[in-house]
Design a protein around this motif. Structure first.
Motif, PDB file in Angstrom:
ATOM      1  N   ARG A   1     -22.275   5.643  -7.333  1.00 17.38           N
ATOM      2  CA  ARG A   1     -20.954   6.026  -7.846  1.00 17.38           C
ATOM      3  C   ARG A   1     -19.884   5.093  -7.296  1.00 17.38           C
ATOM      4  NH1 ARG A   1     -16.954   8.096 -10.841  1.00 17.38           N
ATOM      5  NH2 ARG A   1     -15.666   9.699  -9.898  1.00 17.38           N
TER       6      ARG A   1
ATOM      7  N   GLU B   1      -7.440  -4.371  -4.937  1.00 17.66           N
ATOM      8  CA  GLU B   1      -8.374  -5.027  -5.849  1.00 17.66           C
ATOM      9  C   GLU B   1      -9.767  -4.409  -5.774  1.00 17.66           C
ATOM     10  OE1 GLU B   1      -9.892  -7.666  -8.665  1.00 17.66           O
ATOM     11  OE2 GLU B   1      -7.804  -7.230  -8.126  1.00 17.66           O
TER      12      GLU B   1
ATOM     13  N   GLY C   1      -9.192  -0.011  -5.614  1.00 21.18           N
ATOM     14  CA  GLY C   1      -8.170   0.586  -6.465  1.00 21.18           C
ATOM     15  C   GLY C   1      -8.625   1.837  -7.199  1.00 21.18           C
ATOM     16  N   PRO C   2      -9.709   1.775  -7.982  1.00 22.43           N
ATOM     17  CA  PRO C   2     -10.155   2.984  -8.693  1.00 22.43           C
ATOM     18  C   PRO C   2     -10.571   4.107  -7.741  1.00 22.43           C
ATOM     19  CG  PRO C   2     -11.128   1.013  -9.649  1.00 22.43           C
ATOM     20  CD  PRO C   2     -10.481   0.599  -8.368  1.00 22.43           C
ATOM     21  N   LEU C   3     -11.110   3.737  -6.602  1.00 23.75           N
ATOM     22  CA  LEU C   3     -11.531   4.741  -5.620  1.00 23.75           C
ATOM     23  C   LEU C   3     -10.330   5.516  -5.091  1.00 23.75           C
ATOM     24  CD1 LEU C   3     -14.167   5.601  -4.007  1.00 23.75           C
ATOM     25  CD2 LEU C   3     -13.368   4.050  -2.233  1.00 23.75           C
TER      26      LEU C   3
ATOM     27  N   ARG D   1     -12.860  11.106  -2.573  1.00 18.73           N
ATOM     28  CA  ARG D   1     -12.693   9.781  -1.980  1.00 18.73           C
ATOM     29  C   ARG D   1     -13.254   9.754  -0.556  1.00 18.73           C
ATOM     30  NH1 ARG D   1      -7.473   9.347  -2.608  1.00 18.73           N
ATOM     31  NH2 ARG D   1      -6.780   9.772  -0.503  1.00 18.73           N
TER      32      ARG D   1
ATOM     33  N   LEU E   1     -17.398   2.457  -9.371  1.00 15.52           N
ATOM     34  CA  LEU E   1     -15.941   2.510  -9.291  1.00 15.52           C
ATOM     35  C   LEU E   1     -15.347   1.170  -8.855  1.00 15.52           C
ATOM     36  CD1 LEU E   1     -15.499   6.003  -7.622  1.00 15.52           C
ATOM     37  CD2 LEU E   1     -14.570   5.351  -9.845  1.00 15.52           C
ATOM     38  N   THR E   2     -15.998   0.498  -7.930  1.00 10.84           N
ATOM     39  CA  THR E   2     -15.447  -0.733  -7.366  1.00 10.84           C
ATOM     40  C   THR E   2     -15.880  -1.983  -8.126  1.00 10.84           C
ATOM     41  OG1 THR E   2     -17.304  -0.985  -5.826  1.00 10.84           O
ATOM     42  CG2 THR E   2     -15.388   0.270  -5.057  1.00 10.84           C
ATOM     43  N   GLY E   3     -16.945  -1.852  -8.922  1.00 10.52           N
ATOM     44  CA  GLY E   3     -17.466  -3.032  -9.600  1.00 10.52           C
ATOM     45  C   GLY E   3     -18.146  -3.996  -8.660  1.00 10.52           C
TER      46      GLY E   3
ATOM     47  N   THR F   1      -7.735   6.391  -6.562  1.00 12.78           N
ATOM     48  CA  THR F   1      -7.152   7.332  -7.527  1.00 12.78           C
ATOM     49  C   THR F   1      -7.886   8.668  -7.547  1.00 12.78           C
ATOM     50  OG1 THR F   1      -8.535   6.580  -9.372  1.00 12.78           O
ATOM     51  CG2 THR F   1      -6.477   5.383  -8.987  1.00 12.78           C
ATOM     52  N   LEU F   2      -9.013   8.759  -6.856  1.00 11.66           N
ATOM     53  CA  LEU F   2      -9.788   9.997  -6.834  1.00 11.66           C
ATOM     54  C   LEU F   2      -9.087  11.065  -6.004  1.00 11.66           C
ATOM     55  CD1 LEU F   2     -13.390   8.588  -6.230  1.00 11.66           C
ATOM     56  CD2 LEU F   2     -12.334   9.206  -8.419  1.00 11.66           C
TER      57      LEU F   2
END
Length: 243
Positions: free
Chosen positions: A211, A161, A164-166, A174, A215-217, A168-169
């Motif tokens: 950044r 949660e 997650g976007p991190l 990352r 990515l994490t919000g 995918t780097l």
């Protein structure tokens, strides 16, 4: 009977959580241990190195170590420690000096009858050690991480949660962002000190953190969201995958 085997036979039921008064009294009498005292339990994921620490009397720092061999259901090395004046911190330091690890040390309990609870907590402390490390950690130093390892399904969900976007780097990017966040936290939230540690410009640290926030919000300036990031960082550290 070998001393280590005797300890395992007499203390094993107590470590397993069985503590009827007759078992506690028998173990105390046979081993010359007080029924009530300041005890901790140690769980090692590898054999205790060097000469056995299971001495018939206290060692110079005032502790008495009772190694129970593979006293754990998983075959891990387990010791019951009658603590000296320095408490569990000294017990952990002694294990580090001997090159043991990874390992977990329980909080202090007040009697032999409480060894079962101490054993479970020492095992939880061990689970907070980073994969591949030789850390010796006390549970009281790792309580947030202990909560994560106690509920692995929630830990996995938290990691997905928040990071997650991190995740995918590309691994290099990352690792750079995660390492910058770790340095910033270890430097008390100072971008300048983190930059000195990372040998880069302060603006570079700030740009990386922005950044990561995007990515994490999550914002590093909002306490509740910062808690999310710190816990996710712990969850990531405790996985076998590199950052």
């Amino acid at each position: 009977m070998r001393r280590e085997t005797r300890y395992e036979v007499l203390l094993g039921p107590l470590l397993a959580g069985r503590n009827p008064p007759d078992l506690v009294e028998r173990a105390a009498r046979a081993l010359g241990l007080p029924e009530r005292g300041r005890y901790a339990v140690v769980v090692l994921d590898s054999p205790e190195p060097g000469p056995s620490a299971a001495t018939p009397g206290p060692v110079p720092d005032g502790t008495r170590w009772c190694w129970c061999g593979g006293g754990d259901a998983s075959g891990r090395e387990v010791a019951v420690v009658l603590l000296g004046p320095a408490g569990p911190a000294r017990a952990a330091a002694r294990l580090r000096e001997r090159g043991a690890g990874p390992g977990g040390v329980s909080p202090v309990v007040g009697s032999l009858a409480e060894l079962g609870a101490a054993h479970r907590l020492a095992g939880t402390a061990l689970l907070t050690c980073e994969p591949g490390s030789r850390e010796i950690v006390r549970l009281d130093e790792r309580l947030p991480a202990a909560l994560l390892v106690s509920r692995p399904e929630l830990s996995t969900r938290l990691l997905a949660e928040v990071f997650g976007p991190l995740l995918t780097l590309a691994p290099a990017e990352r690792s750079l962002l995660v390492g910058t966040l770790e340095a910033w936290l270890e430097c008390g939230g100072s971008a300048g000190r983190a930059a000195a540690r990372l040998r880069c410009h302060r603006n570079t640290v700030c740009n990386r953190l922005r950044r990561l926030e995007g990515l994490t919000g999550r914002s590093l300036s909002r306490p509740r969201e910062l808690v999310d990031l710190v816990l996710a960082l712990d969850a990531l550290r405790l996985t076998s995958a590199p950052p």
